[in-house]
Design an enzyme around this catalytic site. Structure first.
Site, PDB file in Angstrom:
ATOM      1  N   CYS A 208      58.110   8.320 115.998  1.00 23.22           N
ATOM      2  CA  CYS A 208      59.372   8.949 115.593  1.00 23.22           C
ATOM      3  C   CYS A 208      60.616   8.304 116.202  1.00 23.22           C
ATOM      4  O   CYS A 208      61.600   8.043 115.496  1.00 23.22           O
ATOM      5  CB  CYS A 208      59.365  10.435 115.977  1.00 23.22           C
ATOM      6  SG  CYS A 208      57.818  11.293 115.682  1.00 23.22           S
ATOM      7  N   TYR A 344      53.994   8.061 104.302  1.00 28.38           N
ATOM      8  CA  TYR A 344      55.386   8.122 104.743  1.00 28.38           C
ATOM      9  C   TYR A 344      55.666   7.054 105.804  1.00 28.38           C
ATOM     10  O   TYR A 344      56.785   6.527 105.871  1.00 28.38           O
ATOM     11  CB  TYR A 344      55.740   9.529 105.255  1.00 28.38           C
ATOM     12  CG  TYR A 344      55.120   9.930 106.572  1.00 28.38           C
ATOM     13  CD1 TYR A 344      55.777   9.676 107.774  1.00 28.38           C
ATOM     14  CD2 TYR A 344      53.898  10.589 106.625  1.00 28.38           C
ATOM     15  CE1 TYR A 344      55.217  10.045 108.985  1.00 28.38           C
ATOM     16  CE2 TYR A 344      53.335  10.970 107.827  1.00 28.38           C
ATOM     17  CZ  TYR A 344      53.999  10.694 109.009  1.00 28.38           C
ATOM     18  OH  TYR A 344      53.442  11.057 110.197  1.00 28.38           O
ATOM     19  N   GLU A 348      58.658   4.513 105.209  1.00 31.05           N
ATOM     20  CA  GLU A 348      59.750   4.504 106.190  1.00 31.05           C
ATOM     21  C   GLU A 348      59.958   3.098 106.757  1.00 31.05           C
ATOM     22  O   GLU A 348      61.101   2.626 106.869  1.00 31.05           O
ATOM     23  CB  GLU A 348      59.441   5.491 107.319  1.00 31.05           C
ATOM     24  CG  GLU A 348      59.594   6.952 106.907  1.00 31.05           C
ATOM     25  CD  GLU A 348      59.184   7.915 108.014  1.00 31.05           C
ATOM     26  OE1 GLU A 348      59.652   9.072 107.985  1.00 31.05           O
ATOM     27  OE2 GLU A 348      58.397   7.520 108.898  1.00 31.05           O
ATOM     28  N   HIS A 607      81.847  23.934 102.991  1.00 29.31           N
ATOM     29  CA  HIS A 607      82.381  22.995 101.998  1.00 29.31           C
ATOM     30  C   HIS A 607      83.287  21.975 102.673  1.00 29.31           C
ATOM     31  O   HIS A 607      84.069  22.332 103.547  1.00 29.31           O
ATOM     32  CB  HIS A 607      83.158  23.767 100.937  1.00 29.31           C
ATOM     33  CG  HIS A 607      83.620  22.919  99.795  1.00 29.31           C
ATOM     34  ND1 HIS A 607      82.754  22.429  98.837  1.00 29.31           N
ATOM     35  CD2 HIS A 607      84.856  22.471  99.464  1.00 29.31           C
ATOM     36  CE1 HIS A 607      83.432  21.721  97.955  1.00 29.31           C
ATOM     37  NE2 HIS A 607      84.714  21.729  98.319  1.00 29.31           N
TER      38      HIS A 607
END
Length: 632
Positions: A208, A344, A348, A607
């Site tokens: 990771c 993955y 990645e 927003h």
């Protein structure tokens, strides 16, 4: 001639089973037997009744064979029972045969087996326990007594085998909960290419952490190349990349973490031994250091947290390939790279390599990101292709050979290409081969080396397992950490709280990031029934992409999957777009607390953000309307 198939009936469920405030799926039981067998009729009848009485908690799949001979042929001759990792199952000859599975498939699939229930008597006992009064607070983790007493004569209260994230978390929590003598064993066996690393396990050293840093490097370069001019930064700087400089900075950061972990163990009162362990018996471990010195230590309890290692490429010349154990510490640039696999990890790595400007190809045997939502996986593939990643589909390498300093790859379709680096990422296997499990009665899955457990407890009661080494456990660092904490609290703090393995957020750090929690669309249809599922979805342009010519033709995407039969409870959320992990974490907390679609609608969005698109969804797939957002 083809064998007669059994008659199949599936008792469909409408809602997920609620454990405390946590959303989980119904438990799935399969029962098989022959039509005229009285024991089979009795057990299957009781199960059918329970599935009708408790439709949110139990789903039953009934496999009824016309004759005893056909049933026994399926069970014994075709070796279905041998696929169940339980000695009782492998010697079972009678009818019925009942097991727990991950999916309610019409055809019995060995790969989905979670556990063996047994024959008629065992199935009826399961039913009695199922109907017994439960604590109002939810399910409790009731483990088998392991013989632990505080006045034992062993060297340690707990020995943790493996110094990864889960093992470190469990060891420190055990001391915090009252354990007096705890030790962590950590010994990294070199990869086939010779790579080694320090304390902290896969995530910190070869997973990771370096992956995210290199992914970020690719994002920075892409921002310079694709966005700088549109934002008035036409002279933003060079886009040439120094692999050596990046590698050195990443490795320096990792070494700092290695040191901190050792300090943290010392401060927590946990002993650290850089030694390799092998079980001699249920309370004795033979340990050896890097010089080959061998000694023994004893403990009342053991926790196996050794994680996994990459699966090797099984073809001629496969030893020429490297893996994720090696890519992050390569001394020189990988150059033109072939990534083998559609996992993955493969995508990645391919993503950040291409993002850094390297010629990158992915060899895909079947589909991308198996086990993830198919719609999202396909969108990731399209995005990556548009960003320079080349895909060779429906092929695998069948031969690797050296051509000077490079590697010539011959694929299964007999095509060839030459690469500087071949990176294999076709899966991982638990690192249990040399643990001596045969000496303590533990039989790992022969396919992947993983250990079956119930509430992290193995068949040998004083030996436990967490993380990637455990069967049916998501291979994610936070999962191992949380499981380690929960287990330590149960072992030494009196807790009964189980680990929830379903409602877990995760993010795939491909060039377009993918965050998800809960069920994929395909899983939701299968578990809850397609008629009960509604999908709210939207494609949109993130604001930060909107004025960049090279990005504005791309769309981010999100969808929310709800169970209409249970107050539109949210059972899955998926997001493809910038900072997907940061977006998804908060929604993950909400979904574990019973989030409904109305809760999302009642939430005021921030927003302008991409995350607000999740709380402003209105278009359903069933409506057939265009789900492309417009305006701000």
């Amino acid at each position: 001639c083809p064998r007669v198939r059994p008659r199949i009936s599936i008792n469909q469920q409408n809602k997920p089973w609620r454990l405390s405030s946590i959303m989980t799926s119904p438990q799935i039981l399969h029962i098989a037997g022959w039509n005229a067998c009285g024991f089979y009729k009795r057990a299957s009848g009781v199960l059918a009744s329970l599935s009708l009485l408790f439709p949110t908690r139990l789903k039953v799949v009934d496999h009824c064979f016309p004759t005893r001979e056909e049933y026994r042929s399926w069970l014994i001759d075709e070796q279905f029972r041998d696929a169940v990792n339980d000695p009782r199952a492998q010697s079972h000859t009678s009818s019925p045969f009942c097991w727990i599975s991950k999916r309610a498939t019409a055809k019995p699939l060995a790969k989905d087996i979670v556990g063996f229930v047994g024959g008629c008597d065992d199935t009826l006992e399961f039913c009695r326990k199922f109907c017994a009064p439960k604590d109002e607070e939810g399910q409790k983790a009731e483990m088998q007594p392991d013989g632990y007493t505080q006045d034992h004569d062993y060297d340690y209260d707990l020995v943790v085998i493996g110094g990864g994230s889960g093992g470190l978390a469990a060891s420190k929590e055990a001391v915090k909960q009252g354990a007096k003598k705890v030790v962590v064993l950590d010994f990294v066996k070199p990869s086939p290419a010779g790579s080694v690393w320090g304390l902290g396990g896969t995530c910190v050293n070869v997973g990771c952490i370096p992956k995210k840093l290199m992914h970020n490097a690719a994002l920075i370069r892409e921002t310079i190349v694709s966005d700088s001019a549109a934002f008035g930064l036409s002279n933003a700087g060079s886009t040439s990349h120094s692999w050596e400089e990046m590698r050195q900075n990443v490795q320096n950061h990792i070494r700092g973490l290695n040191f901190k972990y050792r300090v943290n163990l010392r401060e927590a009162g946990v002993t650290y031994l850089n030694k390799l362990g092998k079980f001699k018996d249920a309370h004795t471990l033979e340990v050896s250091d890097k010089r080959g010195n061998v000694s023994e230590i004893t403990a009342a309890r053991f926790l196996i947290a050794v994680g996994g290692r990459p699966t090797k490429l099984d073809c001629e010349g496969g030893e020429l390939a490297i893996s994720s154990d090696d890519i992050f510490s390569l001394e020189k640039s990988p150059g033109k790279t072939l990534c083998v696999g559609a996992s993955y990890i493969s995508l990645e790595c391919a993503g950040f390599l291409a993002g850094l400007g390297y010629d990158t190809t992915v060899a895909v045997r079947s589909i991308l990101l198996r086990g993830f939502d198919r719609e999202c996986a396909d969108k990731i593939g399209s995005y990556m292709e548009d960003h320079g990643v080349k895909f060779r589909k429906e092929v695998v390498p069948k031969k690797l050979e050296k051509v000077g300093d490079r590697i010539q790859v011959t694929f299964s379709d007999d095509s060839q290409d030459i690469f500087d680096t071949v990176l294999v990422a076709i899966g991982r296997s638990a690192d249990t081969e040399k643990l001596g499990l045969e000496n303590v009665g533990i039989v790992p899955n022969q396919r992947n080396g993983k250990i079956p457990t119930v509430f992290e407890q193995t068949v040998t009661p004083n030996i436990y397992a967490i993380g990637d080494v455990m069967e049916n456990c998501p291979e994610l660092t936070p999962v191992a950490i949380q499981a380690g904490l929960c287990l330590a609290r149960r072992l030494f703090g009196g807790s009964k709280e189980p680990m929830d393995y379903k409602n877990i957020c995760t993010t795939v750090f491909t060039p377009i990031e993918y965050g998800t929690v809960g069920y994929s669309e395909e899983e939701a249809y299968e578990v809850f029934g397609k008629d009960n599922i509604e999908v709210y979805h939207k494609s949109f342009i993130p604001l930060e992409w909107s004025i960049s010519d090279s990005r504005s033709h791309h769309l981010a995407f999100t969808k929310v999957i709800v169970d209409q039969s249970n107050n539109e409870r949210v059972v899955g959320i998926h997001f493809l777009g910038p900072s997907a992990g940061e977006v998804m974490q908060g929604y993950g907390a909400a979904i574990t607390k019973g989030l409904t679609f109305q809760d999302l609608q009642d939430t005021v969005g921030i927003h302008p953000t991409s995350s607000e698109e999740i709380v402003t969804l209105t278009v359903t797939k069933s409506s057939g309307k265009d789900a492309t957002a417009g305006g701000c």
